[in-house]
Design a protein around this motif. Sequence first.
Motif, PDB file in Angstrom:
ATOM      1  N   THR A 105       0.831  -1.211   0.000  1.00 28.89           N
ATOM      2  CA  THR A 105       0.000   0.000   0.000  1.00 28.89           C
ATOM      3  C   THR A 105       0.861   1.254   0.000  1.00 28.89           C
ATOM      4  OG1 THR A 105      -1.711  -1.206   1.235  1.00 28.89           O
ATOM      5  CG2 THR A 105      -1.847   1.208   1.204  1.00 28.89           C
ATOM      6  N   LEU A 106       1.910   1.260   0.827  1.00 27.85           N
ATOM      7  CA  LEU A 106       2.789   2.424   0.913  1.00 27.85           C
ATOM      8  C   LEU A 106       3.491   2.688  -0.418  1.00 27.85           C
ATOM      9  CD1 LEU A 106       4.235   4.617   2.559  1.00 27.85           C
ATOM     10  CD2 LEU A 106       5.928   2.878   3.211  1.00 27.85           C
ATOM     11  N   MET A 107       4.058   1.638  -1.010  1.00 24.18           N
ATOM     12  CA  MET A 107       4.769   1.810  -2.275  1.00 24.18           C
ATOM     13  C   MET A 107       3.820   2.185  -3.406  1.00 24.18           C
ATOM     14  SD  MET A 107       7.725  -1.148  -2.237  1.00 24.18           S
ATOM     15  CE  MET A 107       9.065  -1.076  -1.033  1.00 24.18           C
ATOM     16  N   GLY A 108       2.629   1.627  -3.390  1.00 24.51           N
ATOM     17  CA  GLY A 108       1.642   1.990  -4.402  1.00 24.51           C
ATOM     18  C   GLY A 108       1.244   3.451  -4.296  1.00 24.51           C
ATOM     19  N   GLY A 109       1.051   3.931  -3.060  1.00 25.38           N
ATOM     20  CA  GLY A 109       0.707   5.335  -2.872  1.00 25.38           C
ATOM     21  C   GLY A 109       1.820   6.265  -3.309  1.00 25.38           C
ATOM     22  N   ILE A 110       3.059   5.920  -3.001  1.00 30.81           N
ATOM     23  CA  ILE A 110       4.202   6.743  -3.426  1.00 30.81           C
ATOM     24  C   ILE A 110       4.281   6.794  -4.949  1.00 30.81           C
ATOM     25  CG2 ILE A 110       6.711   6.879  -3.442  1.00 30.81           C
ATOM     26  CD1 ILE A 110       6.677   5.682  -0.617  1.00 30.81           C
ATOM     27  N   GLU A 111       4.051   5.658  -5.601  1.00 27.53           N
ATOM     28  CA  GLU A 111       4.135   5.620  -7.070  1.00 27.53           C
ATOM     29  C   GLU A 111       3.057   6.495  -7.708  1.00 27.53           C
ATOM     30  OE1 GLU A 111       3.849   2.376 -10.738  1.00 27.53           O
ATOM     31  OE2 GLU A 111       4.412   1.713  -8.720  1.00 27.53           O
ATOM     32  N   VAL A 112       1.840   6.415  -7.200  1.00 28.41           N
ATOM     33  CA  VAL A 112       0.756   7.229  -7.759  1.00 28.41           C
ATOM     34  C   VAL A 112       1.062   8.710  -7.590  1.00 28.41           C
ATOM     35  CG1 VAL A 112      -1.673   7.866  -7.481  1.00 28.41           C
ATOM     36  CG2 VAL A 112      -1.005   5.454  -7.457  1.00 28.41           C
ATOM     37  N   ALA A 113       1.546   9.084  -6.416  1.00 26.31           N
ATOM     38  CA  ALA A 113       1.873  10.495  -6.178  1.00 26.31           C
ATOM     39  C   ALA A 113       2.983  10.968  -7.115  1.00 26.31           C
ATOM     40  CB  ALA A 113       2.291  10.678  -4.717  1.00 26.31           C
ATOM     41  N   LEU A 114       3.986  10.151  -7.324  1.00 26.70           N
ATOM     42  CA  LEU A 114       5.091  10.535  -8.210  1.00 26.70           C
ATOM     43  C   LEU A 114       4.626  10.632  -9.663  1.00 26.70           C
ATOM     44  CD1 LEU A 114       8.041   8.431  -6.725  1.00 26.70           C
ATOM     45  CD2 LEU A 114       7.784  10.918  -6.676  1.00 26.70           C
ATOM     46  N   ILE A 115       3.710   9.771 -10.062  1.00 25.49           N
ATOM     47  CA  ILE A 115       3.210   9.827 -11.440  1.00 25.49           C
ATOM     48  C   ILE A 115       2.520  11.164 -11.703  1.00 25.49           C
ATOM     49  CG2 ILE A 115       1.482   8.864 -13.016  1.00 25.49           C
ATOM     50  CD1 ILE A 115       2.155   6.108 -11.831  1.00 25.49           C
ATOM     51  N   PHE A 116       1.646  11.583 -10.788  1.00 25.49           N
ATOM     52  CA  PHE A 116       0.967  12.867 -10.962  1.00 25.49           C
ATOM     53  C   PHE A 116       1.962  14.023 -10.921  1.00 25.49           C
ATOM     54  CE2 PHE A 116      -2.876  10.480  -9.657  1.00 25.49           C
ATOM     55  CZ  PHE A 116      -3.741  10.912 -10.648  1.00 25.49           C
ATOM     56  N   ALA A 117       2.939  13.927 -10.034  1.00 30.87           N
ATOM     57  CA  ALA A 117       3.930  15.012  -9.925  1.00 30.87           C
ATOM     58  C   ALA A 117       4.775  15.116 -11.187  1.00 30.87           C
ATOM     59  CB  ALA A 117       4.813  14.777  -8.702  1.00 30.87           C
ATOM     60  N   LEU A 118       5.212  13.975 -11.727  1.00 31.64           N
ATOM     61  CA  LEU A 118       6.071  13.999 -12.913  1.00 31.64           C
ATOM     62  C   LEU A 118       5.298  14.390 -14.169  1.00 31.64           C
ATOM     63  CD1 LEU A 118       8.100  12.656 -10.984  1.00 31.64           C
ATOM     64  CD2 LEU A 118       8.850  11.255 -12.917  1.00 31.64           C
ATOM     65  N   LYS A 119       4.029  14.025 -14.250  1.00 29.39           N
ATOM     66  CA  LYS A 119       3.232  14.453 -15.399  1.00 29.39           C
ATOM     67  C   LYS A 119       3.039  15.972 -15.379  1.00 29.39           C
ATOM     68  CE  LYS A 119       0.638  10.298 -16.649  1.00 29.39           C
ATOM     69  NZ  LYS A 119      -0.697   9.694 -16.855  1.00 29.39           N
ATOM     70  N   ALA A 120       2.871  16.519 -14.191  1.00 28.80           N
ATOM     71  CA  ALA A 120       2.777  17.978 -14.094  1.00 28.80           C
ATOM     72  C   ALA A 120       4.100  18.625 -14.484  1.00 28.80           C
ATOM     73  CB  ALA A 120       2.396  18.374 -12.666  1.00 28.80           C
ATOM     74  N   ALA A 121       5.212  18.015 -14.121  1.00 26.89           N
ATOM     75  CA  ALA A 121       6.523  18.565 -14.495  1.00 26.89           C
ATOM     76  C   ALA A 121       6.753  18.468 -15.992  1.00 26.89           C
ATOM     77  CB  ALA A 121       7.623  17.817 -13.742  1.00 26.89           C
ATOM     78  N   ILE A 122       6.295  17.367 -16.611  1.00 30.01           N
ATOM     79  CA  ILE A 122       6.468  17.212 -18.062  1.00 30.01           C
ATOM     80  C   ILE A 122       5.687  18.280 -18.810  1.00 30.01           C
ATOM     81  CG2 ILE A 122       5.963  15.682 -20.011  1.00 30.01           C
ATOM     82  CD1 ILE A 122       6.616  13.322 -18.173  1.00 30.01           C
ATOM     83  N   LYS A 123       4.481  18.638 -18.322  1.00 27.55           N
ATOM     84  CA  LYS A 123       3.695  19.688 -18.965  1.00 27.55           C
ATOM     85  C   LYS A 123       4.413  21.034 -18.924  1.00 27.55           C
ATOM     86  CE  LYS A 123      -0.849  17.606 -18.117  1.00 27.55           C
ATOM     87  NZ  LYS A 123      -2.171  17.750 -17.417  1.00 27.55           N
ATOM     88  N   ARG A 124       5.268  21.188 -17.941  1.00 29.23           N
ATOM     89  CA  ARG A 124       6.063  22.421 -17.835  1.00 29.23           C
ATOM     90  C   ARG A 124       7.430  22.269 -18.490  1.00 29.23           C
ATOM     91  NH1 ARG A 124       4.964  23.910 -11.419  1.00 29.23           N
ATOM     92  NH2 ARG A 124       2.667  24.095 -11.581  1.00 29.23           N
ATOM     93  N   HIS A 125       7.590  21.146 -19.218  1.00 29.76           N
ATOM     94  CA  HIS A 125       8.827  20.857 -19.951  1.00 29.76           C
ATOM     95  C   HIS A 125      10.032  20.656 -19.022  1.00 29.76           C
ATOM     96  CE1 HIS A 125       6.637  21.853 -23.605  1.00 29.76           C
ATOM     97  NE2 HIS A 125       6.254  23.008 -23.027  1.00 29.76           N
TER      98      HIS A 125
END
Length: 274
Positions: A105-125
């Motif tokens: 559960t902990l690792m799954g939650g960390i992965e989901v949070a990182l996915i949203f964070a990195l997608k937001a960073a990619i949109k900002r190039h």
Amino acid sequence: MDVPIAANVLGTIGAICWSVQLIPQIIINYRRHHTTGLQPSMMVLWASAGVPLGVYNITENFNIALRIQPQILTFLSLLTWSQCYYYGRHWSLLKCATILVGMCTLMGGIEVALIFALKAAIKRHVTWPTTFMAVLAAILLAAGVLRHYWDIYTHRTVRGISFIFVGIDAAGDLFSLISVLFQPALSVLGMAIYGTELALWTGVFICGGYFNLLPWVMTRVSNRRQRMENERQTQSQPGERGAIALHEMPSSTSVFRTPSSALVERTGTGIRRL
């Protein structure tokens, strides 16, 4: 090369290999009721590597098989890790199951949070976080296998690990590596991740051949030569084969004893009935 069908097929085969890679190891651990030689730290490192690897594969829009692959890796690695503590440190089944569910559960939650964070960073190039995820995954995967190299160096043998597991894992790395080549855009980091794992598992195979297989073959050859030499020595002495051994026989009176004589014994003073 942009060949989506080939990328999906090869990625699916790689994901299947990674889905079942640890199952032979899990079965062996269950049958022998110990995990001697299997490194718990290796399993934790692999489970941790599944998080950044999953983030990288998803944010890079890899095929669906490569997106699922790290999740399976994390779960099976944690399951094998829990076996190490169940058999090695005699943890209770409830304790192992509770920690397993909590870590998943902990690792799954960390992965989901990182996915949203990195997608937001990619949109900002901003692409360096994605690159960092790939590098981190490669380091953790390599560190897990290198931990087993240290055990091989210390004990001069490959112990506690199933070669079926190693072969399936290496095959999964190979198919995943080829799958990356057929992606729309060539990912050097993706190739580095799977290529590093493939090279390290190949090294484990070589160590197994040198420390395990070669002594076994030499022992079998030596035993066979010894057996043939014994047979040759036996054949060189034909007089001993089929020879009749003469043994001292008891007197005729003891051979042809009647029931009545068996019950009567002569003594110096008379006849005593037995």
